[in-house]
Design an enzyme around this catalytic site. Structure first.
Site, short mmCIF file in Angstrom:
data_model
loop_
_atom_site.label_atom_id
_atom_site.label_comp_id
_atom_site.label_asym_id
_atom_site.label_seq_id
_atom_site.Cartn_x
_atom_site.Cartn_y
_atom_site.Cartn_z
N HIS A 1 -5.24 -1.26 -4.77
CA HIS A 1 -5.77 -0.18 -3.95
C HIS A 1 -6.62 0.70 -4.83
O HIS A 1 -6.17 1.14 -5.89
CB HIS A 1 -4.63 0.59 -3.29
CG HIS A 1 -3.88 -0.27 -2.32
ND1 HIS A 1 -2.77 -1.00 -2.69
CD2 HIS A 1 -4.14 -0.59 -1.04
CE1 HIS A 1 -2.36 -1.71 -1.65
NE2 HIS A 1 -3.18 -1.49 -0.64
N ASP B 1 -2.78 -7.82 -4.95
CA ASP B 1 -3.16 -6.63 -4.20
C ASP B 1 -3.66 -5.55 -5.15
O ASP B 1 -3.21 -5.45 -6.29
CB ASP B 1 -1.90 -6.13 -3.48
CG ASP B 1 -2.23 -5.30 -2.26
OD1 ASP B 1 -3.44 -5.16 -1.94
OD2 ASP B 1 -1.30 -4.80 -1.63
N HIS C 1 -8.32 -1.16 0.24
CA HIS C 1 -7.34 -2.23 0.04
C HIS C 1 -8.16 -3.46 -0.31
O HIS C 1 -9.09 -3.79 0.41
CB HIS C 1 -6.58 -2.53 1.33
CG HIS C 1 -5.91 -1.36 1.96
ND1 HIS C 1 -4.55 -1.31 2.13
CD2 HIS C 1 -6.40 -0.22 2.49
CE1 HIS C 1 -4.23 -0.18 2.75
NE2 HIS C 1 -5.33 0.50 2.98
N GLN D 1 0.88 -11.09 -3.05
CA GLN D 1 -0.52 -10.71 -2.94
C GLN D 1 -1.07 -10.30 -4.30
O GLN D 1 -0.37 -9.66 -5.08
CB GLN D 1 -0.67 -9.51 -1.99
CG GLN D 1 -0.33 -9.83 -0.56
CD GLN D 1 -0.49 -8.60 0.34
OE1 GLN D 1 -0.12 -7.50 -0.04
NE2 GLN D 1 -1.03 -8.82 1.52
N LYS E 1 -13.35 -4.00 7.67
CA LYS E 1 -12.99 -4.86 6.54
C LYS E 1 -13.95 -6.01 6.34
O LYS E 1 -14.61 -6.47 7.28
CB LYS E 1 -11.56 -5.38 6.68
CG LYS E 1 -11.31 -6.29 7.85
CD LYS E 1 -9.86 -6.79 7.82
CE LYS E 1 -9.52 -7.64 9.02
NZ LYS E 1 -8.17 -8.17 8.99
N CYS F 1 0.79 -1.23 0.00
CA CYS F 1 0.00 0.00 0.00
C CYS F 1 0.83 1.29 0.00
O CYS F 1 0.54 2.18 -0.81
CB CYS F 1 -1.04 0.01 1.11
SG CYS F 1 -0.78 -1.13 2.46
N ARG G 1 7.06 -11.17 5.30
CA ARG G 1 6.72 -10.90 6.69
C ARG G 1 7.34 -11.97 7.56
O ARG G 1 7.27 -13.16 7.22
CB ARG G 1 5.20 -10.91 6.91
CG ARG G 1 4.50 -9.80 6.17
CD ARG G 1 3.02 -9.76 6.49
NE ARG G 1 2.34 -8.90 5.55
CZ ARG G 1 1.02 -8.82 5.39
NH1 ARG G 1 0.24 -9.58 6.16
NH2 ARG G 1 0.48 -8.03 4.51
#
Length: 647
Positions: free
Chosen positions: A390, A388, A516, A386, A470, A339, A368
């Site tokens: 945004h 991912d 997200h 991910q 979320k 992000c 991570r």
RNA sequence: GCCGACAUAGCUCAGCGGUAGAGCAACUGAUUCGUAAUCAGUAGGUCCCCAGUUCAAUCCUGGGUGUCGGCACCA
């Protein structure tokens, strides 16, 4: 004067308060014998509970689904008695019924081992055979605390202390043995039956808090009869065969090794599967006006300080330095999320409201440092990618974007064989950023979007991200464990921290909202789930090897090569099996390898220019001219987003 | 991270205080075979790593690492 209404609508009058036992006896000896408990106005109660007023009563017998929970709860009590018999000095804590069984948490210095199970089970069977009645009694709060305190049961005493003042303190005895319990229970220990089995031991923190002592948990399973128990155990065995770690090895998809714990080595076949999935998702995102980007892996500490990750997330970040003397004080970190990088792209140049919503996507590789005990095959790893994105938008656009996202996600899950999934709605946590008014708006918009999208969700109170509420989209693995895959999170905080803004219609500078969102969550996890969902037998469009061309005799090899080349040229993923083995053997091997289609070539086919197609693991076969076989397989292997509707 | 278990050939697994075995796979040879495992032979191991005990450790003890099952944490 209670009037008791039964499920068939009939009403029985009694002239004094009656217990369930008495009502059942009044109805008939068969029911009196079969009734284990009852539901009074929908609430499950002991049969011995007196009913003073009018009520609707339904009896629960062993045949009813509700019986399972009672059997399991009672089995937990029987387990606790058995354990305290055999291991004096062990304290009891809690022991609920759970899906498929029950557990009981014990406080004991020595841990239990599976070798103890035989003795404990034998003792449990004795307790069941004794069939001591469950007897409920009520004790004043202080007396109850003292009672358990004196028995050395300090956990029970603590439980009572923490019960609300208004709560009645009830105890259940089964013969000599007594436990603090809300109930309800069946008539006696005999009702538990013998279809139970202790399954595993595990550590578990007292009250689920890692700051507390670790207790010894014993898990068991319990069913209404032996047949159900056997069926369950069989189902477990079957589930184990679907385990993605096992299949990953068998199909040669990937491996993990100690020097890179939590990072996947993708083998050629596994990577083919990965890429097939990635290509599919990329097409879907492109078609929904996402703009794909690519951002750095390693960023300076200063960057993470600005984003807030250094403070909140550093414990989970991998840190890197270089040898160079001039650079020795520079600290870099591998990105744990994409992000902040996406905001950097957003911040290049001045954005107009006309550009919103801006959907920025990345197949972002993240690292991570996950706790060692959390690692699980490829489903929970330390290096993952991910899917991912945004979405930078205005507050007014949140609902529409959410609806569009849920729609896309459902369609993709459907394409990949997950028509069913669960949605959890996580709302504001105790420690959070942003005002209540902002949260009201974010949660409201998300709920409204769910309503419009026709999504049923369960509430997950207080589990939202610190920056916003979320949605979690949950899929289940072969062993019954739930994994969060998709997610959608509303974020008012990061745009603020990283100073993202756009020029609104009236010329003012405004903050965008960030959504997200991910559909797979991570490719690694999703592939793990996908492998288990299909037990490695993927639909043709996903299968890493779609067709194996296998020869019966060496003579057929030239044509087999030709056929394989033709299939490959048509875009199919083909292997050639020219081994000096019998066709029987080749069939078995490719079934084991979960190859969807076997194309057999013998002397006859080589002469005719044909293939015998067999869909594994089926037995049916069909002979087709090469060109036709290619056309048919190509059609069948078309990814779902490229299928043109017939008409 | 915590509790417990486990780590032996490429894979699945036996085994033992005196440095190891099976089946499958691999390799070689024979066989050319029509849809659920052809036959024979050969080769293959720092018994996870590091210490310690012992005349001797793959085995016993301690410490690591990893994996598995839970818990906690989380995509």
């Amino acid at each position: 004067m209670p009037a008791i209404t039964l499920p068939d609508g009939s009403v029985r009058q009694f002239d004094a308060p009656v217990t369930g036992t008495e009502i059942a006896a009044a109805i008939g000896p068969g029911l009196a014998k079969a009734a284990l408990a009852m539901q009074v106005d929908g609430a499950t109660r002991d049969l011995a509970t007196p009913i003073a007023g009018n009520a609707a009563v339904r009896f629960i017998t062993r045949r009813d689904p509700e019986a399972l929970e009672l059997i399991r709860h009672d089995a937990a009590h029987v387990l606790a008695e058995a354990v305290q018999d055999l291991f004096p000095g062990t304290q009891v804590t809690i022991g609920p019924a759970i899906e498929h069984g029950f557990y009981y948490d014990f406080a004991r210095n020595e841990p239990f081992t599976p070798e103890d199970f035989g003795r404990i089970e034998a003792r449990m069977r004795e307790i069941v055979a004794r069939n001591a009645p469950f007897v409920r009694s009520v004790m004043p709060r202080e007396q109850a605390i003292e009672f358990f305190q004196e028995k050395g049961e300090k956990y029970k005493a603590e439980l009572i202390r923490d019960l609300p003042e208004t709560e009645e303190i009830s105890l259940y005895s089964q013969g000599e043995w007594v436990d603090l319990c809300r109930g309800p229970h069946m008539r006696g220990t005999g009702d538990v039956g013998t279809a139970f089995k202790l399954m595993k031991v595990a550590g578990a923190y007292w009250r689920g808090d890692h700051r507390n002592a670790m207790l010894s948990r014993i898990y068991g399973t319990a069913w209404r009869d032996q047949k159900e128990l056997d069926a369950y155990l069989h189902q477990l065995e079957e589930a184990e065969k679907r385990d993605h770690r096992k299949i990953g090895k068998e199909m040669d998809l990937f491996h993990l090794q100690e020097e890179a714990a939590g990072s996947v080595f993708w083998h050629p076949k596994g990577w083919k599967l990965y890429r097939t999935l990635e290509d599919y998702l990329r097409r879907r995102l492109d078609a929904h006006d996402y703009r794909e980007v690519r951002t750095p892996q390693l960023l300076d500490r200063k960057f993470w300080e600005a984003s807030g990750h250094w403070e909140k997330f550093r414990h989970a970040m991998f840190i890197a330095r270089v040898e160079d003397e001039a650079e020795k004080d520079r600290v870099l970190a591998l990105k744990p999320m994409n992000c902040p990088c996406h905001v950097q792209i957003f911040n290049q140049g001045l954005r107009s409201y006309r550009e919103l919503p801006l959907r920025m996507a990345e197949f972002g590789s993240c690292h991570r440092y996950e706790p060692s005990g959390a690692l699980h095959g490829i489903m929970r790893v330390r290096a993952f990618t991910q899917d991912d994105a945004h979405i930078f938008c205005t507050e007014e656009q949140i609902a529409a974007e959410t609806v569009a996202f849920v729609d896309l996600l459902s369609s993709i899950y459907r394409d990949l064989g997950f028509p069913e999934f669960r949605v959890k709605f996580s709302d504001r946590p105790a420690t959070r950023a942003g005002t209540d008014a902002v949260w009201d708006q974010a949660e409201g918009a998300l709920k409204e979007a769910c309503r419009i999208a026709g999504i049923d969700y369960t509430l997950n109170p207080g589990e939202g991200a610190f920056y916003g509420p979320k949605l979690e989209f949950v899929l289940r693995d072969a062993i019954g464990r739930d994994w969060q895959c998709g997610t959608l999170q509303v974020d008012f905080v990061l745009p603020e921290r990283l100073d993202a803004e756009y020029v609104a219609e009236d010329g003012s500078r405004r903050r965008p909202v960030m959504l997200h969102r991910a559909i797979f969550g991570s490719f690694e996890r999703f592939l793990g789930i996908l492998i288990e969902q299909y037990a490695g037998r993927f639909p043709l469009w996903l299968a890493p090897v779609q067709v194996v061309v296998a020869t019966i005799v060496d003579e057929a090899a030239p044509f087999a090569r030709e056929a394989a080349a033709a299939l490959q040229k048509a875009g199919l993923r083909v292997d050639l099996d020219l081994r000096n083995e019998k066709i029987n053997r080749k069939v078995v091997d490719h079934i084991d390898q979960r190859v969807p289609v076997l194309a057999v070539v013998g002397r006859r086919e080589a002469e005719e220019g044909a293939l015998v197609l067999r869909r594994l693991p089926g037995r049916e076969q069909v002979t087709l001219p090469l060109a036709e076989a290619v056309a048919q397989l190509v059609a069948e292997a078309t990814p779902p987003d490229r299928v043109v509707a017939a008409g």
